[in-house]
Design a protein around this motif. Structure first.
Motif, short mmCIF file in Angstrom:
data_model
loop_
_atom_site.label_atom_id
_atom_site.label_comp_id
_atom_site.label_asym_id
_atom_site.label_seq_id
_atom_site.Cartn_x
_atom_site.Cartn_y
_atom_site.Cartn_z
N MET A 1 0.83 -1.19 0.00
CA MET A 1 0.00 0.00 0.00
C MET A 1 0.87 1.24 0.00
O MET A 1 1.87 1.32 0.69
N ALA A 195 -26.46 -2.79 4.52
CA ALA A 195 -27.49 -1.78 4.28
C ALA A 195 -27.38 -1.38 2.81
O ALA A 195 -26.51 -0.60 2.44
N ASN A 196 -28.23 -1.97 2.00
CA ASN A 196 -28.12 -1.78 0.56
C ASN A 196 -29.00 -0.62 0.11
O ASN A 196 -30.22 -0.72 0.08
N VAL A 197 -28.37 0.50 -0.21
CA VAL A 197 -29.13 1.68 -0.63
C VAL A 197 -29.66 1.47 -2.05
O VAL A 197 -28.89 1.07 -2.93
N ASN A 226 -20.48 6.89 -1.95
CA ASN A 226 -19.18 6.29 -2.26
C ASN A 226 -19.33 5.24 -3.38
O ASN A 226 -18.38 4.57 -3.76
N ALA A 227 -20.57 5.13 -3.91
CA ALA A 227 -20.75 4.26 -5.08
C ALA A 227 -20.16 5.01 -6.28
O ALA A 227 -19.98 6.23 -6.23
N LEU A 236 -29.07 4.96 -8.24
CA LEU A 236 -29.58 5.44 -6.95
C LEU A 236 -30.41 6.71 -7.10
O LEU A 236 -31.40 6.90 -6.39
N LEU A 376 -18.54 -6.00 -4.66
CA LEU A 376 -18.16 -4.60 -4.47
C LEU A 376 -19.28 -3.64 -4.87
O LEU A 376 -19.13 -2.43 -4.72
N ARG A 378 -20.15 -2.68 -7.75
CA ARG A 378 -19.66 -1.71 -8.72
C ARG A 378 -20.19 -2.08 -10.11
O ARG A 378 -20.10 -3.23 -10.52
N TYR A 383 -13.08 -1.35 -12.39
CA TYR A 383 -12.02 -0.95 -11.48
C TYR A 383 -12.09 0.56 -11.22
O TYR A 383 -11.56 1.05 -10.23
N GLY A 411 -14.81 8.87 -3.99
CA GLY A 411 -14.37 7.60 -4.56
C GLY A 411 -13.67 7.81 -5.89
O GLY A 411 -13.36 8.93 -6.27
N ASP A 412 -13.45 6.68 -6.57
CA ASP A 412 -12.54 6.77 -7.71
C ASP A 412 -13.15 7.34 -8.98
O ASP A 412 -12.44 7.54 -9.95
N GLN A 418 -8.54 6.76 -9.77
CA GLN A 418 -8.32 5.43 -9.17
C GLN A 418 -7.15 5.43 -8.19
O GLN A 418 -6.19 6.16 -8.37
N GLY A 419 -7.21 4.51 -7.24
CA GLY A 419 -6.09 4.33 -6.30
C GLY A 419 -6.53 4.67 -4.89
O GLY A 419 -7.32 5.58 -4.69
N VAL A 420 -6.02 3.92 -3.93
CA VAL A 420 -6.45 4.12 -2.55
C VAL A 420 -6.14 5.55 -2.07
O VAL A 420 -6.97 6.20 -1.44
N VAL A 423 -8.39 8.00 -3.77
CA VAL A 423 -9.73 7.90 -3.20
C VAL A 423 -9.76 8.52 -1.78
O VAL A 423 -10.71 9.22 -1.42
N1 LIG Z 1 -4.28 -1.75 -3.88
C1 LIG Z 1 -5.11 -2.58 -4.48
O1 LIG Z 1 -4.74 -3.66 -4.87
C2 LIG Z 1 -6.54 -2.20 -4.64
C3 LIG Z 1 -7.50 -3.19 -4.73
C4 LIG Z 1 -8.82 -2.83 -4.90
C5 LIG Z 1 -9.15 -1.50 -4.99
N2 LIG Z 1 -8.21 -0.57 -4.89
C6 LIG Z 1 -8.53 0.84 -5.03
O2 LIG Z 1 -9.73 1.21 -4.43
C7 LIG Z 1 -10.38 2.15 -5.31
C8 LIG Z 1 -11.87 2.11 -5.11
O3 LIG Z 1 -12.23 2.85 -3.97
P1 LIG Z 1 -13.68 3.49 -3.81
O4 LIG Z 1 -13.78 3.94 -2.40
O5 LIG Z 1 -13.93 4.45 -4.93
O6 LIG Z 1 -14.69 2.30 -4.11
P2 LIG Z 1 -15.02 0.98 -3.27
O7 LIG Z 1 -15.72 0.10 -4.26
O8 LIG Z 1 -13.81 0.48 -2.59
O9 LIG Z 1 -16.03 1.47 -2.13
C9 LIG Z 1 -17.40 1.71 -2.34
C10 LIG Z 1 -18.17 1.27 -1.13
O10 LIG Z 1 -19.55 1.61 -1.30
C11 LIG Z 1 -20.35 0.47 -0.96
N3 LIG Z 1 -21.57 0.54 -1.78
C12 LIG Z 1 -21.67 0.58 -3.15
N4 LIG Z 1 -22.95 0.63 -3.54
C13 LIG Z 1 -23.70 0.64 -2.40
C14 LIG Z 1 -25.10 0.69 -2.15
N5 LIG Z 1 -26.01 0.77 -3.13
N6 LIG Z 1 -25.53 0.68 -0.86
C15 LIG Z 1 -24.63 0.63 0.16
N7 LIG Z 1 -23.27 0.58 -0.01
C16 LIG Z 1 -22.83 0.59 -1.28
C17 LIG Z 1 -19.50 -0.73 -1.33
O11 LIG Z 1 -19.92 -1.86 -0.60
C18 LIG Z 1 -18.12 -0.24 -0.91
O12 LIG Z 1 -17.87 -0.48 0.45
C19 LIG Z 1 -9.98 1.69 -6.70
O13 LIG Z 1 -9.86 2.75 -7.60
C20 LIG Z 1 -8.65 1.06 -6.49
O14 LIG Z 1 -7.62 1.91 -6.86
C21 LIG Z 1 -6.91 -0.90 -4.72
#
Ligand SMILES: NC(=O)c1ccc[n+]([C@@H]2O[C@H](COP(=O)([O-])OP(=O)(O)OC[C@H]3O[C@@H](n4cnc5c(N)ncnc54)[C@H](O)[C@@H]3O)[C@@H](O)[C@H]2O)c1
Ligand SMILES: CC(C)=CCC/C(C)=C/C=C/C(C)=C/C=C/C(C)=C/C=C/C=C(C)/C=C/C=C(C)/C=C/C=C(\C)CCC=C(C)C
Length: 462
Positions: A1, A195-197, A226-227, A236, A376, A378, A383, A411-412, A418-420, A423
């Motif tokens: 990381m 909790a699925n929105v 964060n979707a 949504l 996820l 998504r 990705y 979010g991404d 993209q990328g932790v 984000v």
């Molecule tokens: N280092 C790595 O190997 C690695 C691996 C995976 C992801 N990543 C990074 O993470 C980034 C993604 O991060 P992010 O935060 O944008 O997205 P994320 O997909 O990680 O987080 C979105 C969150 O929203 C929740 N969610 C989505 N729809 C929902 C709904 N309708 N109701 C309730 N909850 C819902 C999901 O469950 C999730 O917890 C990617 O771009 C990637 O770079 C890195």
């Protein structure tokens, strides 16, 4: 990381954990990635910058000057980024203060904001193979080549891996979410799991709450999604797609998803001194961005043996893959296809890196783009966003406010992508903008209207 170091301003995971009173023990990775590329080009990205540069120059001695100039430019941008206090670029009082306090750094970032890494590399480098190497450097963090990768993002990753370094949280990356969640609850937050929105509730065009799939409704001053933007506005929010989002979708498409294989193998199959991360593209540079073209491999047990039973290692192998390949199959066909595709990838790894790999497997689990979509939530298991054509750097990336009052995105599919760490930065920006909007931070409505209008206009130029 990335983001786990104890210095600078870009260690955003360390900072997020600190904010909720948590700290994780990490193990430094002595390298970021070992590239195994066409023509038997092998490059190890050492943690120490000088070691990496010496290794790269030893492969391309005729391009020494170009290599130094390209990576020096990355450092100029990284140092500017690392010197700023990172908050919302959509908040004018903060932005003007930064410009006043650090004019050179802010102007540097503004200058590079609409530029891409591939164009800058071509200013200094002529060797086609070296330019392809820089494509691979960018691809592993953006899923596109250097000509499509924003220069600010490229600089962030190409330098922070040497400045803050790559660090592995002991016990596995799942611990990050657990620590954050524990810390948040301790600080008085409430987290609802499962909790699925399904709807963002709008009243007179303003977002006022959310509805869950079980019918429960929650109301709030502010809704932050964060979707992905495709999910937020495609599913949504049930209204017609706002102009701003049409513009986003004109500029960005969904990047492919991944095929992932998690395996437990006998330790004896890995030669002594095997690195933790590998990127493999065997014979043909043209396959770099193709589905299943290149292979990513992480072996976390190289750094943290406690993750696997003694005498074993964990391999996490993944390649890009589109959802379209996996739709319309019966359960049996789907399971068979996973097996066939995974075995081919394992065969390639066996040939390139680890003879005897197939026979050393004690556990194997395969996930497809459908797995990513399901677990996820998504859209298409994507990705993240990927520029449709050649972007103007980060210019077209939307920030956190949306055209719906009270609704913010993080979010991404928000700036910077993209990328932790990217984000995490979008989260910090969003928190600041929301805090200003609900009166917890200073704000100026007149300047807000001016800056938000200016940023909207800038995005239409991209
Ligand atoms: N280092 C790595 O190997 C690695 C691996 C995976 C992801 N990543 C990074 O993470 C980034 C993604 O991060 P992010 O935060 O944008 O997205 P994320 O997909 O990680 O987080 C979105 C969150 O929203 C929740 N969610 C989505 N729809 C929902 C709904 N309708 N109701 C309730 N909850 C819902 C999901 O469950 C999730 O917890 C990617 O771009 C990637 O770079 C890195
Ligand atoms: C007005 C305006 C708008 C402006 C002005 C100017 C300025 C001030 C500007 C500023 C800017 C800023 C601050 C920016 C920021 C940015 C950032 C922070 C960025 C970040 C980024 C990051 C990134 C991109 C990251 C990424 C990473 C990744 C993706 C990773 C991944 C990984 C993986 C996949 C793994 C690999 C593995 C192997 C190889 C095996």
């Amino acid at each position: 990381m990335f983001g786990f170091s104890d210095k600078g301003n870009l260690n955003l995971i360390t900072q997020a954990l600190e904010a909720v009173g948590r700290k994780m023990r990490v193990l430094p990775d002595p390298s970021t990635v070992h590239f195994h590329l066409p023509g038997d080009l092998s490059v190890l990205v050492h943690r120490k910058y000088e070691d990496f540069i010496n290794e790269l120059v030893s492969k391309f001695p005729h391009e020494k000057e170009g290599i130094l100039k390209f990576y020096d430019t990355c450092w100029t941008i990284f140092n500017s980024l690392n010197s700023l206090e990172l908050k919302s670029l959509e908040e004018p009082l903060y932005l003007f203060r930064q410009f006043f306090q650090k004019p050179r750094e802010c102007l540097t970032l503004a200058y590079y904001l609409p530029q891409n890494a591939g164009d800058i590399a071509r200013k200094f480098i002529k060797d086609q193979e070296l330019l392809s190497f820089i494509d691979a450097e960018c691809f592993i963090v953006s899923t596109v080549n250097a000509l499509q990768t924003p220069m600010i993002n490229a600089s962030m990753v190409l330098c922070d891996r040497h400045f803050g370094g790559i660090n592995y949280p002991v016990g596995g990356v799942g611990g990050i979410a657990i620590s954050l969640a524990d810390g948040l609850v301790e600080k008085g937050s409430e987290i609802r799991y499962k909790a699925n929105v399904t709807n963002v509730i709008l009243e007179n065009g303003k977002a006022v709450g959310v509805r869950l799939s079980n019918g429960k409704e929650f109301f709030a001053k502010t809704v932050i999604s964060n979707a992905t933007r495709w999910d937020t506005f495609g599913k949504l929010v049930k209204e017609e797609l706002p102009e701003e989002e049409k513009n986003f979708q004109k500029n960005y498409v969904k990047a492919p998803s991944f095929l992932s294989i998690h395996m437990g193998v006998k330790a004896s199959v890995l030669p002594a001194g095997t690195d933790c991360h590998h990127f493999i593209l065997e014979d043909n540079w043209n396959n770099l961005e193709k589905p299943y073209g290149s292979i990513f491999l992480s072996i976390p047990t190289v750094l943290d043996p406690s993750l696997a039973p003694e005498g074993h290692h964990i391999l996490h192998i993944f390649t890009t893959a589109g959802i379209e390949d996996w739709e319309g199959l019966s359960r049996k066909e789907y399971e068979e296809k996973k097996e066939v595709v995974a075995n081919e990838i394992i065969r390639r790894l066996e040939k390139k890196l680890f003879p005897g790999l197939q026979d050393s497997i004690v556990l194997k689990e395969v996930g497809s783009p459908k797995t990513h979509r399901r677990f996820l939530a998504r859209n298409d298991g994507t990705y993240g966003p990927m520029p449709r054509g050649k972007p103007k750097g980060l210019l077209a990336m939307p920030f956190n406010t949306t055209s719906i009052d009270g609704l913010y995105c993080v979010g991404d599919s928000c700036f910077p992508g993209q990328g932790v760490i990217a984000v995490a930065f979008s989260g910090i920006m969003c928190a600041h903008r929301v805090a200003a909007d609900i009166g917890l931070e200073q704000k100026s409505p007149v300047l807000d209207a001016g800056l938000l209008g200016l940023l909207r206009w800038l995005r239409t130029l991209a």
